[in-house]
Design a protein around this motif. Structure first.
Motif, mmCIF file in Angstrom:
data_model
loop_
_atom_site.group_PDB
_atom_site.id
_atom_site.type_symbol
_atom_site.label_atom_id
_atom_site.label_comp_id
_atom_site.label_asym_id
_atom_site.label_seq_id
_atom_site.Cartn_x
_atom_site.Cartn_y
_atom_site.Cartn_z
ATOM 1 N N GLY A 93 0.827 -1.211 0.000
ATOM 2 C CA GLY A 93 0.000 0.000 0.000
ATOM 3 C C GLY A 93 0.861 1.261 0.000
ATOM 4 N N ASP A 94 2.004 1.213 0.664
ATOM 5 C CA ASP A 94 2.914 2.367 0.694
ATOM 6 C C ASP A 94 3.281 2.799 -0.721
ATOM 7 O OD1 ASP A 94 3.068 2.442 3.432
ATOM 8 O OD2 ASP A 94 4.934 1.306 3.562
ATOM 9 N N PHE A 118 -2.083 8.128 8.882
ATOM 10 C CA PHE A 118 -0.937 7.334 8.456
ATOM 11 C C PHE A 118 0.171 8.260 7.924
ATOM 12 C CE2 PHE A 118 0.752 4.050 5.291
ATOM 13 C CZ PHE A 118 1.496 3.406 6.261
ATOM 14 N N ASN A 167 -5.590 4.867 10.978
ATOM 15 C CA ASN A 167 -4.373 4.496 11.707
ATOM 16 C C ASN A 167 -3.728 5.805 12.167
ATOM 17 O OD1 ASN A 167 -1.920 3.566 12.600
ATOM 18 N ND2 ASN A 167 -1.198 2.872 10.601
ATOM 19 N N ASP A 194 -8.130 4.962 2.160
ATOM 20 C CA ASP A 194 -7.141 3.950 2.509
ATOM 21 C C ASP A 194 -7.831 2.945 3.428
ATOM 22 O OD1 ASP A 194 -5.109 2.390 3.513
ATOM 23 O OD2 ASP A 194 -3.707 4.045 3.785
ATOM 24 N N TYR A 197 -7.243 -1.573 6.740
ATOM 25 C CA TYR A 197 -7.776 -2.364 7.873
ATOM 26 C C TYR A 197 -9.258 -2.681 7.710
ATOM 27 C CZ TYR A 197 -3.365 -0.822 9.774
ATOM 28 O OH TYR A 197 -2.024 -0.593 9.954
ATOM 29 N N THR A 224 -4.602 -3.666 1.078
ATOM 30 C CA THR A 224 -3.310 -4.344 1.220
ATOM 31 C C THR A 224 -3.486 -5.800 1.627
ATOM 32 O OG1 THR A 224 -1.200 -4.312 2.398
ATOM 33 C CG2 THR A 224 -3.098 -3.576 3.652
ATOM 34 N N SER A 226 -1.103 -6.991 3.561
ATOM 35 C CA SER A 226 -0.167 -7.025 4.691
ATOM 36 C C SER A 226 -0.826 -7.371 6.017
ATOM 37 C CB SER A 226 0.502 -5.662 4.861
ATOM 38 O OG SER A 226 1.335 -5.383 3.783
ATOM 39 N N LYS A 227 -2.095 -7.086 6.160
ATOM 40 C CA LYS A 227 -2.710 -7.122 7.483
ATOM 41 C C LYS A 227 -3.473 -8.432 7.682
ATOM 42 C CE LYS A 227 -0.954 -3.066 7.883
ATOM 43 N NZ LYS A 227 0.185 -2.839 8.722
ATOM 44 N N ARG A 235 5.175 -7.536 0.645
ATOM 45 C CA ARG A 235 4.942 -6.237 0.038
ATOM 46 C C ARG A 235 4.001 -6.326 -1.167
ATOM 47 N NH1 ARG A 235 4.516 -4.024 2.879
ATOM 48 N NH2 ARG A 235 4.985 -1.978 2.086
HETATM 49 C C1 LIG Z 1 -3.324 2.960 6.966
HETATM 50 C C2 LIG Z 1 -2.287 2.192 6.253
HETATM 51 N N1 LIG Z 1 -2.239 2.262 4.931
HETATM 52 C C3 LIG Z 1 -1.331 1.598 4.227
HETATM 53 C C4 LIG Z 1 -0.404 0.809 4.848
HETATM 54 C C5 LIG Z 1 0.639 0.185 4.011
HETATM 55 O O1 LIG Z 1 0.622 -1.152 4.038
HETATM 56 P P1 LIG Z 1 1.590 -2.001 3.120
HETATM 57 O O2 LIG Z 1 2.564 -1.054 2.473
HETATM 58 O O3 LIG Z 1 2.243 -2.963 4.022
HETATM 59 O O4 LIG Z 1 0.684 -2.638 2.115
HETATM 60 C C6 LIG Z 1 -0.413 0.682 6.242
HETATM 61 C C7 LIG Z 1 0.581 -0.147 6.929
HETATM 62 O O5 LIG Z 1 0.801 -0.117 8.091
HETATM 63 C C8 LIG Z 1 -1.375 1.411 6.957
HETATM 64 O O6 LIG Z 1 -1.422 1.367 8.290
#
Ligand SMILES: Cc1ncc(COP(=O)(O)O)c(C=O)c1O
Length: 365
Positions: A93-94, A118, A167, A194, A197, A224, A226-227, A235
């Motif tokens: 997501g970053d 974030f 976040n 975004d 979550y 994402t 990731s979670k 990634r």
């Molecule tokens: C609100 C939010 N957006 C995006 C991300 C990015 O996640 P990633 O780059 O791991 O997909 C995070 C990761 O902590 C997040 O908290």
């Protein structure tokens, strides 16, 4: 002799400080058993179906991946009732956030975001030469203040980041308020939901950003793996948007943004409903347990719909986090977000949560 100068604005950036990696804490404090509750990772680790798919895919890493992640985009399209071309897959997501500012924000353009939210939005905005317009969350509930965001829109506003659940506060904005908000945002401003979550949110009126992608011209959704799917180390994340927005976004996509193993893992994880159910159950029970324990300690917390809790300890959180670190618990103190007596704690397994509460109680007594 002149020195090589950074681009304008770059030196004003404070580099992003992620949660300390487990390995670093083990080395620094000579610990073997470290519980990381600082980066909202998945305490149940990774979907077993994703693990199997990734192991099989490892055999093929001598070949470049398919750059546009066609199989994953097709699966996402089928699941969400959109066209595969309305999705873009990136290196987390970053990376998607950075591509959005690269594609849309000109130097001097204003980018609205909640404070706190974030940190990557700030970074991505400054790197590209945009101007951060921070809008404080409601001081009581710590929810994002959509009215104040609307009031912050000017002729220079290009983009609005809306993190839902937010976040680090864990709070959500709800369907009716978001509907009304979007009706009042000018179409020349892009609204970026975004939803890193979103799977954890249980409120029946939690809005689905993809519904807005279907109805509005100026919306992007970020998600994402990731979670909830436990693929943070791989990634991989994605964006969904109306076709015209996606056509612009695709111009800044590098040739191979998501690696082969990550694509295979994400595709398999998407279909692992058993894992998802278990993750959500453990998270719900962990949240209830931790909140009850925080209340017993006289601490307060915002209403979380995510896999972490933003808790006001009524103590210096950086001090307490440092003491907990020495005992092997990695937390995220709230100072950098402007909340020095709070920290954000990722919900762990039942055993991790209990050990953390025992350590916290011992330090406070
Ligand atoms: C609100 C939010 N957006 C995006 C991300 C990015 O996640 P990633 O780059 O791991 O997909 C995070 C990761 O902590 C997040 O908290």
């Amino acid at each position: 002799m002149g020195r090589v100068k950074a681009r304008n604005g770059i030196l004003s950036i404070t580099p992003y400080v992620p949660g300390k990696p487990v390995e670093e804490v083990q080395k620094e404090y000579g610990l073997t058993d470290v519980v990381k509750m600082a980066s909202n990772e998945n305490p149940l680790k990774t979907s077993p179906k994703a693990m199997a798919a990734m192991r099989a895919e490892l055999e093929k890493v001598y070949m470049y991946p398919e750059g546009s992640s066609p199989d994953l985009r097709a699966a996402l399209a089928l699941r969400h009732g959109l066209n595969p071309d309305q999705f873009m897959v990136g290196n987390g997501g970053d990376h998607v956030i950075a591509m959005i500012t690269e594609a849309f924000v000109n130097e001097g353009d204003e980018v609205i975001m909640a404070l706190p939210s974030f940190k990557t939005y700030e970074l991505a905005t400054i790197i590209i030469g945009g101007r951060i317009v921070g809008v404080p969350v409601d001081s009581e509930s710590l929810t994002i203040d959509l009215e104040a965001m609307l009031a912050a829109i000017t002729d220079r506003t290009k983009l609005i980041f809306l993190c839902n659940p937010n976040n680090p506060t864990g709070t959500i904005v709800r369907q009716r308020e978001v509907d009304a908000f979007l009706d009042r945002v000018p179409e020349r401003c892009l609204v970026v939901f975004d939803e890193a979550y979103r799977e954890y949110a249980e409120a029946p009126d939690f809005p689905d950003g993809l519904d807005y992608v279907k109805r509005h011209k100026n919306v992007i959704v970020i998600r994402t793996f990731s979670k909830v799917y436990g693929l943070a180390g791989q990634r991989i994340g994605y964006a969904a948007a109306p076709q015209a927005i996606m056509d612009t976004l695709n111009r800044v996509l590098p040739p191979f943004p998501a690696n082969r193993v990550a694509q295979a893992g994400a595709l398999a994880a998407l279909n692992d409903d058993d894992f998802l159910r278990e993750v959500l159950r453990v998270n719900r029970e962990g949240r209830e347990y931790l909140e009850a324990e925080f209340s017993k300690l006289g601490m307060t917390y915002s209403e979380s719909q995510a896999n972490f809790i933003f808790v006001d300890l009524k103590h210096n959180a950086a001090d307490l986090a440092e003491k907990l670190l020495k005992k092997g618990f990695i937390l995220r103190p709230g100072g950098p977000w402007g909340y020095p007596s709070s920290f954000r704690v990722t919900i762990g397994t039942p055993e991790e949560n209990k050990r953390f509460i025992t350590a916290l109680n011992a330090l406070l007594n």
